[in-house]
Motif scaffolding. Structure first.
Motif, PDB file in Angstrom:
ATOM      1  N   ALA A 221       0.820  -1.211   0.000  1.00 12.64           N
ATOM      2  CA  ALA A 221       0.000   0.000   0.000  1.00 12.64           C
ATOM      3  C   ALA A 221       0.856   1.264   0.000  1.00 12.64           C
ATOM      4  N   MET A 224       3.163   1.332  -3.608  1.00 11.87           N
ATOM      5  CA  MET A 224       2.636   0.950  -4.920  1.00 11.87           C
ATOM      6  C   MET A 224       2.651   2.142  -5.899  1.00 11.87           C
ATOM      7  N   LYS A 225       2.680   3.373  -5.375  1.00 11.62           N
ATOM      8  CA  LYS A 225       2.679   4.535  -6.261  1.00 11.62           C
ATOM      9  C   LYS A 225       4.006   4.714  -6.988  1.00 11.62           C
ATOM     10  N   ASP A 231      -1.289   1.354 -10.046  1.00  9.65           N
ATOM     11  CA  ASP A 231      -2.038   1.715  -8.842  1.00  9.65           C
ATOM     12  C   ASP A 231      -3.283   0.853  -8.617  1.00  9.65           C
ATOM     13  N   PRO A 232      -4.212   0.728  -9.551  1.00  9.25           N
ATOM     14  CA  PRO A 232      -5.414  -0.061  -9.251  1.00  9.25           C
ATOM     15  C   PRO A 232      -5.094  -1.519  -8.931  1.00  9.25           C
ATOM     16  N   PHE A 235      -3.425  -1.880  -5.581  1.00  7.61           N
ATOM     17  CA  PHE A 235      -4.373  -1.594  -4.503  1.00  7.61           C
ATOM     18  C   PHE A 235      -5.196  -2.836  -4.179  1.00  7.61           C
ATOM     19  N   TYR A 236      -5.643  -3.516  -5.222  1.00  3.93           N
ATOM     20  CA  TYR A 236      -6.440  -4.726  -4.984  1.00  3.93           C
ATOM     21  C   TYR A 236      -5.581  -5.850  -4.408  1.00  3.93           C
ATOM     22  N   HIS A 238      -3.118  -5.278  -2.353  1.00  4.28           N
ATOM     23  CA  HIS A 238      -3.029  -4.844  -0.950  1.00  4.28           C
ATOM     24  C   HIS A 238      -4.271  -5.278  -0.174  1.00  4.28           C
ATOM     25  N   VAL A 239      -5.439  -5.007  -0.739  1.00  5.83           N
ATOM     26  CA  VAL A 239      -6.696  -5.373  -0.067  1.00  5.83           C
ATOM     27  C   VAL A 239      -6.798  -6.885   0.098  1.00  5.83           C
ATOM     28  N   ARG A 293     -14.509   4.693   4.289  1.00  2.00           N
ATOM     29  CA  ARG A 293     -13.417   5.313   3.520  1.00  2.00           C
ATOM     30  C   ARG A 293     -13.989   6.359   2.562  1.00  2.00           C
ATOM     31  N   LYS A 296     -11.012  10.247  -2.494  1.00  2.00           N
ATOM     32  CA  LYS A 296      -9.715  10.920  -2.377  1.00  2.00           C
ATOM     33  C   LYS A 296      -9.821  12.430  -2.285  1.00  2.00           C
ATOM     34  N   ASN A 305      -7.004   9.271   6.534  1.00  2.00           N
ATOM     35  CA  ASN A 305      -5.652   8.762   6.256  1.00  2.00           C
ATOM     36  C   ASN A 305      -4.816   8.679   7.531  1.00  2.00           C
TER      37      ASN A 305
END
Length: 384
Positions: A221, A224-225, A231-232, A235-236, A238-239, A293, A296, A305
């Motif tokens: 998380a 990842m940037k 990114d997408p 992110f998944y 990470h989840v 959540r 952004k 955050n």
């Protein structure tokens, strides 16, 4: 001459072995026909078995006791299971007047203080002696009919306030049980029953979930940037990593709570409290992350955050700490602790590298943005 030396050496070894066995099976009070050195706690069990009456004379000796006023010892038979509960024990414990008392004590719970009481089978002539830095318990007991093999347990612990205190909860103190056949002399050590299997399952599940998957998910998380365009997908990932870690962690946490409920007299309070705290923090993190959540660009996103980061990093730090505490409790071997420590060190090194790359990228981007602003201002001045 060499042959003579070999013969003499052979005779010395043979007679030394015979003498050692004889000395081990004998005490100042009695000789015994059979004896064996038990695998842990520096203990020896000697006995005479009488087939006609199905009685056994035993001598359980614990060596290496410099001051018997500070230690208690016990040897027990468990007619119903392989563990502590249900054991019918013979105890040697110092008294306040300096004497060494020997008595029987049935164990019905983990919270026992080894109170004196009658056993479930006939017992005769219970006594204890202290000599040559060894405490020996003597007793005669009558085995159940048609039984020569029994589960036995042996233990030692400190004295507190002239009373037996709880013994050690790791290492040799949790491996001092097995079976003994008084007829054949066969001794077996039980590697671990249901409780030990559950402890190992609990340890593995919690180490993999809280101690490995969760930290990896946090790193994904945070960094990842650095990979543009990923990114997408990351992110998944990470989840998914965090969700699987949480689900496996729930099973491990539930196993630990079950173990604690089954052994109320044996409590690892620090490990237990940290585990409950980790579970509560992780559950809060999951619920807030899934249900609360904001987007952004929402004005409250910055507060979310901060909360998310604080709870997340707090959970990871406590999880790693508790994994090390769990390894210390189970004592699976030095290689397991070193292996997990190596994993954490490697993960920390990767985090430092990624952190340096991240800040380098941030500073370079800010520098480029500042330069672009200066260029735009210069262009505007020239145009005017």
């Amino acid at each position: 001459m060499p042959s003579l030396c070999k013969c003499l050496l052979f005779l010395i070894v043979v007679f030394s072995t015979i003498y050692s066995c004889t000395a081990q099976c004998s005490t100042s009070a009695k000789n015994f026909a059979a004896c064996t050195e038990l695998p842990v706690l520096n203990s020896t069990l000697s006995w005479n078995y009488y087939t006609s009456s199905n009685r056994v004379e035993i001598a359980f000796r614990k060596s290496g006791i410099d001051d018997y006023n500070s230690r208690w010892i016990a040897w027990a038979i468990n007619p119903t299971s392989t563990g502590m509960i249900g054991s019918q024990s013979f105890v040697a414990c110092p008294r306040s007047d300096g004497s060494l008392a020997a008595y029987t004590s049935p164990i019905t719970s983990y919270e026992t203080s080894l109170q004196e009481g009658n056993l479930s089978f006939p017992v005769y002539d219970v006594s204890a002696t202290y000599e040559n830095n060894s405490v020996t318990i003597f007793a005669t007991l009558e085995l159940p009919s048609n039984t020569t093999t029994v589960n036995h347990v042996w233990q030692e612990g400190p004295i507190s306030g002239n009373l037996p205190s709880i013994h050690g909860l790791s290492g040799d103190n949790v491996m001092s049980f097995g079976t003994v056949d008084f007829l054949s002399g066969k001794i077996e050590t039980i590697k671990g029953g249901k409780g030990m299997v559950l402890k190992n399952v609990h340890g593995v599940l919690c180490a993999v979930s809280w101690g490995i998957m969760m930290p990896i998910g946090v790193m994904i998380a945070r960094y990842m940037k650095l990979l543009n365009g990923a990114d997408p997908a990351l992110f998944y990932i990470h989840v998914t990593c965090q969700s699987l870690g949480y689900l496996v962690g729930i099973i491990g946490w539930g196993t630990g709570m079950y173990l604690g409920a089954q052994s109320s007299g044996i409590q690892y309070k620090g490990h237990r409290c940290i585990g409950i705290t980790v579970f509560c923090l992780a559950t809060t993190q999951v619920l807030v992350g899934m249900l609360l959540r904001p987007k952004k660009d929402h004005k409250y996103r910055i507060f979310w955050n901060i909360f998310h980061y604080c709870i997340g990093y707090g959970t990871i730090i406590l999880s790693i700490w508790n994994v090390f505490k769990g390894i210390g409790i189970l004592e699976p071997g030095k290689k397991w602790k070193e292996g997990y420590m190596s994993f954490i060190i490697a993960l920390a090194c990767l985090a430092l590298i990624f952190e340096a790359i991240k800040w380098y990228s941030v500073l370079r981007r800010k520098k480029n943005e500042s330069q672009k602003t200066l260029d735009d201002e210069a262009t505007g001045e020239q145009a005017s």
